[in-house]
Write an enzyme that holds these catalytic residues in place. Structure first.
Site, mmCIF file in Angstrom:
data_model
loop_
_atom_site.group_PDB
_atom_site.id
_atom_site.type_symbol
_atom_site.label_atom_id
_atom_site.label_comp_id
_atom_site.label_asym_id
_atom_site.label_seq_id
_atom_site.Cartn_x
_atom_site.Cartn_y
_atom_site.Cartn_z
ATOM 1 N N TYR A 126 8.659 -1.518 -9.000
ATOM 2 C CA TYR A 126 7.263 -1.982 -8.915
ATOM 3 C C TYR A 126 6.654 -2.141 -10.315
ATOM 4 O O TYR A 126 5.548 -2.626 -10.473
ATOM 5 C CB TYR A 126 6.401 -1.043 -8.060
ATOM 6 C CG TYR A 126 6.870 -0.902 -6.626
ATOM 7 C CD1 TYR A 126 7.741 -1.836 -6.066
ATOM 8 C CD2 TYR A 126 6.464 0.168 -5.831
ATOM 9 C CE1 TYR A 126 8.191 -1.708 -4.752
ATOM 10 C CE2 TYR A 126 6.900 0.299 -4.515
ATOM 11 C CZ TYR A 126 7.768 -0.642 -3.994
ATOM 12 O OH TYR A 126 8.206 -0.500 -2.699
ATOM 13 N N ASP A 177 3.623 6.143 -2.643
ATOM 14 C CA ASP A 177 4.928 5.489 -2.457
ATOM 15 C C ASP A 177 5.203 4.541 -3.619
ATOM 16 O O ASP A 177 4.631 3.458 -3.713
ATOM 17 C CB ASP A 177 4.945 4.706 -1.137
ATOM 18 C CG ASP A 177 6.336 4.148 -0.858
ATOM 19 O OD1 ASP A 177 7.223 4.942 -0.499
ATOM 20 O OD2 ASP A 177 6.545 2.932 -1.043
HETATM 21 N N1 NAP Z 1 11.169 -0.124 0.446
HETATM 22 C C1 NAP Z 1 10.903 -1.381 0.247
HETATM 23 O O1 NAP Z 1 11.786 -2.232 0.031
HETATM 24 C C2 NAP Z 1 9.470 -1.833 0.305
HETATM 25 C C3 NAP Z 1 9.162 -3.200 0.392
HETATM 26 C C4 NAP Z 1 7.824 -3.586 0.474
HETATM 27 C C5 NAP Z 1 6.836 -2.613 0.485
HETATM 28 N N2 NAP Z 1 7.158 -1.282 0.357
HETATM 29 C C6 NAP Z 1 6.115 -0.230 0.314
HETATM 30 O O2 NAP Z 1 5.203 -0.429 1.375
HETATM 31 C C7 NAP Z 1 3.889 -0.563 0.836
HETATM 32 C C8 NAP Z 1 3.032 -1.417 1.765
HETATM 33 O O3 NAP Z 1 3.584 -2.685 1.957
HETATM 34 P P1 NAP Z 1 2.981 -3.999 1.278
HETATM 35 O O4 NAP Z 1 2.423 -3.656 -0.062
HETATM 36 O O5 NAP Z 1 4.021 -5.035 1.398
HETATM 37 O O6 NAP Z 1 1.832 -4.463 2.195
HETATM 38 P P2 NAP Z 1 0.762 -3.975 3.284
HETATM 39 O O7 NAP Z 1 0.289 -2.617 3.000
HETATM 40 O O8 NAP Z 1 1.341 -4.317 4.617
HETATM 41 O O9 NAP Z 1 -0.378 -5.050 2.996
HETATM 42 C C9 NAP Z 1 -1.064 -5.124 1.789
HETATM 43 C C10 NAP Z 1 -1.972 -6.325 1.858
HETATM 44 O O10 NAP Z 1 -2.954 -6.134 2.870
HETATM 45 C C11 NAP Z 1 -4.266 -6.114 2.291
HETATM 46 N N3 NAP Z 1 -5.002 -5.044 2.979
HETATM 47 C C12 NAP Z 1 -4.853 -3.705 2.792
HETATM 48 N N4 NAP Z 1 -5.637 -3.015 3.636
HETATM 49 C C13 NAP Z 1 -6.310 -3.937 4.363
HETATM 50 C C14 NAP Z 1 -7.274 -3.834 5.403
HETATM 51 N N5 NAP Z 1 -7.692 -2.658 5.859
HETATM 52 N N6 NAP Z 1 -7.776 -4.990 5.925
HETATM 53 C C15 NAP Z 1 -7.336 -6.180 5.469
HETATM 54 N N7 NAP Z 1 -6.429 -6.343 4.491
HETATM 55 C C16 NAP Z 1 -5.898 -5.222 3.944
HETATM 56 C C17 NAP Z 1 -4.056 -5.866 0.821
HETATM 57 O O11 NAP Z 1 -5.059 -6.476 0.052
HETATM 58 P P3 NAP Z 1 -6.053 -5.601 -0.884
HETATM 59 O O12 NAP Z 1 -5.193 -4.857 -1.856
HETATM 60 O O13 NAP Z 1 -6.918 -6.636 -1.525
HETATM 61 O O14 NAP Z 1 -6.815 -4.696 0.046
HETATM 62 C C18 NAP Z 1 -2.717 -6.555 0.568
HETATM 63 O O15 NAP Z 1 -2.889 -7.947 0.435
HETATM 64 C C19 NAP Z 1 4.142 -1.154 -0.553
HETATM 65 O O16 NAP Z 1 3.016 -1.079 -1.378
HETATM 66 C C20 NAP Z 1 5.303 -0.309 -0.989
HETATM 67 O O17 NAP Z 1 4.884 0.969 -1.402
HETATM 68 C C21 NAP Z 1 8.456 -0.879 0.301
#
Ligand code: NAP
Length: 322
Positions: free
Chosen positions: A51, A46
Site C-alpha cells: 500500500y 489493516d
Molecule cells: N488482501 C488484499 O489483497 C486486499 C485487497 C483490497 C483491499 N484490501 C483491504 O480491504 C480494505 C477495504 O477495501 P477497499 O479499500 O478496496 O474498499 P472498500 O472499503 O470496500 O471501499 C472504499 C471506498 O468506499 C468509500 N466509502 C467508504 N465508506 C463509505 C460509506 N459509508 N458510504 C459511501 N462510501 C464509502 C470510500 O471513499 P472515501 O474514502 O471517500 O470515504 C472508498 O471509495 C482495503 O483498504 C485494504 O485494507 C485487501
C-alpha cells in the site's frame, strides 16, 4: 461503541470484527487518517507493504499512542508479506523493514498477500517494489515454494515479530495443501467478499477449519471505479442496488451499512476504508444492529461471482484465480 471480536486459533487472540482498511490512503494523509480512525474507535488497522504508506501509518499510530488515545496492546495491527519476498531468506527481513516503517516491535497478524511468488527486488534497490522489477513492466515469477515461505513466516511468530499468521487471496486448494505442511496453522483468510462476490463455499470451509475470515472490498465496485476497472464501471453500483436500498430503508440505515452488516451476519470480519471521518464512524456502526435472516437471504441472492481485484484483468494479466 462496543467492539466485537473473533477469537483466533491457535493464539486465542481477539481480532476486532470491524477494522480500518489502508489501501489507497495517500502516504501524506496517512498519519492524520490513521489518527482519526483510532480516535473514531477503530482498533484494527489493516496495512500492507504494497500500500506504500506504512511509514505514515506508523506515524499515525504513534501520534495516537502519544496522545493517550490507545496503548499498543489495545491495537490489532495486520500487515502483509509482499510477493517479491516469498523466498525463505527474504521473509523475515521484509517483516523487519515493515516493523521499522510502522514503528512497532511486532504486528498482530502477518498475512501472505497473494499466493504469487514474484522475483526478488532488494530492499535497497526499491522499496516497496510493486509488481515489477525496477524499470520493467512485465511480471517475473520466482521459484519460491509456499511451504518454504510459510516455514519462514512461522519463524517470525517464534521470533516474536508477529503474534498470528494467515493468508490472503488463497482458495480452498491452496489452503488444503497448506494444512498438510503447516506447523502453525493459518489463523486468518482475507479475501474479496461482497454481495456481488460471496464465495460461500470458501468462507464456510475456512470457518469449519477454524480459520477466521475477513472480507476485503466490502463495498464491491465502489473502491475500484477510481482504479479504472471496466468491471466496476459497468456494473450497477452496490449502493444503488434495489435489494440493498430496500433493506437499508427498512432499518433506516445507509446501503454501506447494509453491505457491512451482511458480512458480520456471516461471522466474517470487515476492514472498510474511508478518508472521511463521518463515513469512518458510520462504518463502525455496523456493530450496532442486527439484520433479519430474510434480509441476509435476499442479499445472498445477489451473488454474481463478480471479482474486482483480479490481477488477470488488471495490468499484470495474471490468471491466479482461474
Ligand atoms: N488482501 C488484499 O489483497 C486486499 C485487497 C483490497 C483491499 N484490501 C483491504 O480491504 C480494505 C477495504 O477495501 P477497499 O479499500 O478496496 O474498499 P472498500 O472499503 O470496500 O471501499 C472504499 C471506498 O468506499 C468509500 N466509502 C467508504 N465508506 C463509505 C460509506 N459509508 N458510504 C459511501 N462510501 C464509502 C470510500 O471513499 P472515501 O474514502 O471517500 O470515504 C472508498 O471509495 C482495503 O483498504 C485494504 O485494507 C485487501
Amino acid at each position: 461503541m462496543t467492539i466485537e471480536y473473533l477469537t483466533l486459533q491457535p493464539s486465542g487472540d481477539k481480532m476486532p470484527l470491524v477494522g480500518f482498511g489502508c489501501w489507497k490512503v495517500d502516504p501524506k494523509d496517512a498519519p492524520e487518517t490513521i489518527y482519526n480512525a483510532i480516535k473514531t474507535g477503530y482498533r484494527l488497522i489493516d496495512s500492507a507493504a504494497n500500500y506504500k504508506n506504512e511509514e505514515g501509518i506508523g506515524k499515525g499510530i504513534q501520534m495516537a499512542i502519544k496522545d493517550g488515545l490507545v496503548r499498543r496492546q489495545d491495537l490489532f495491527v495486520t500487515t502483509k508479506l509482499w510477493s517479491t519476498y516469498h523466498k525463505k531468506e527474504h521473509v523475515r527481513k521484509a517483516l523487519e523493514k515493515q516493523l521499522e516503517q510502522l514503528q512497532l516491535d511486532y504486528v498482530d497478524m502477518f498475512l501472505v498477500h497473494f499466493p504469487l511468488p514474484l522475483k526478488y527486488v532488494p530492499i535497497e534497490a526499491k522499496y516497496p517494489p510493486g509488481w515489477y522489477q525496477p524499470g520493467e513492466d512485465v511480471i517475473t515469477l520466482d521459484r519460491a515454494p509456499m511451504h518454504e515461505c510459510w516455514a519462514a513466516i512461522e519463524d517470525c511468530v517464534r521470533a516474536g515479530l508477529t503474534r498470528n499468521i494467515g493468508v490472503s487471496n488463497f482458495n480452498v486448494q491452496l489452503l488444503m495443501d497448506m494444512l498438510t505442511y503447516a506447523n502453525i496453522r493459518p489463523s486468518l483468510l482475507q479475501v474479496e467478499l461482497h454481495p456481488y462476490l460471496q464465495q460461500e463455499h470458501l468462507v464456510r470451509w475456512a470457518q469449519q477449519q477454524g480459520i477466521a475470515v475477513t472480507a476485503y472490498s466490502s463495498f464491491g465496485p465502489t473502491s475500484f471505479v477510481s482504479t479504472g476497472s471496466r468491471r466496476a464501471k459497468n456494473v450497477q453500483p452496490l449502493f444503488e442496488n434495489p435489494t440493498i436500498m430496500d433493506i437499508a430503508a427498512k432499518y433506516n440505515r445507509q446501503p454501506s451499512e447494509v453491505a457491512l452488516r451482511w458480512s458480520l451476519e456471516r461471522n466474517v470480519a470487515v476492514v472498510p476504508k474511508s478518508l472521511n471521518v463521518d463515513r469512518m464512524k458510520m462504518n463502525l456502526q455496523a456493530l450496532d444492529w442486527k439484520m433479519d435472516e430474510e434480509d441476509v437471504q435476499a442479499i445472498n441472492g445477489l451473488d454474481m461471482g463478480l471479482r474486482f481485484n483480479d490481477p488477470m484483468v488488471n495490468a499484470q494479466k495474471l490468471p491466479i484465480f482461474y
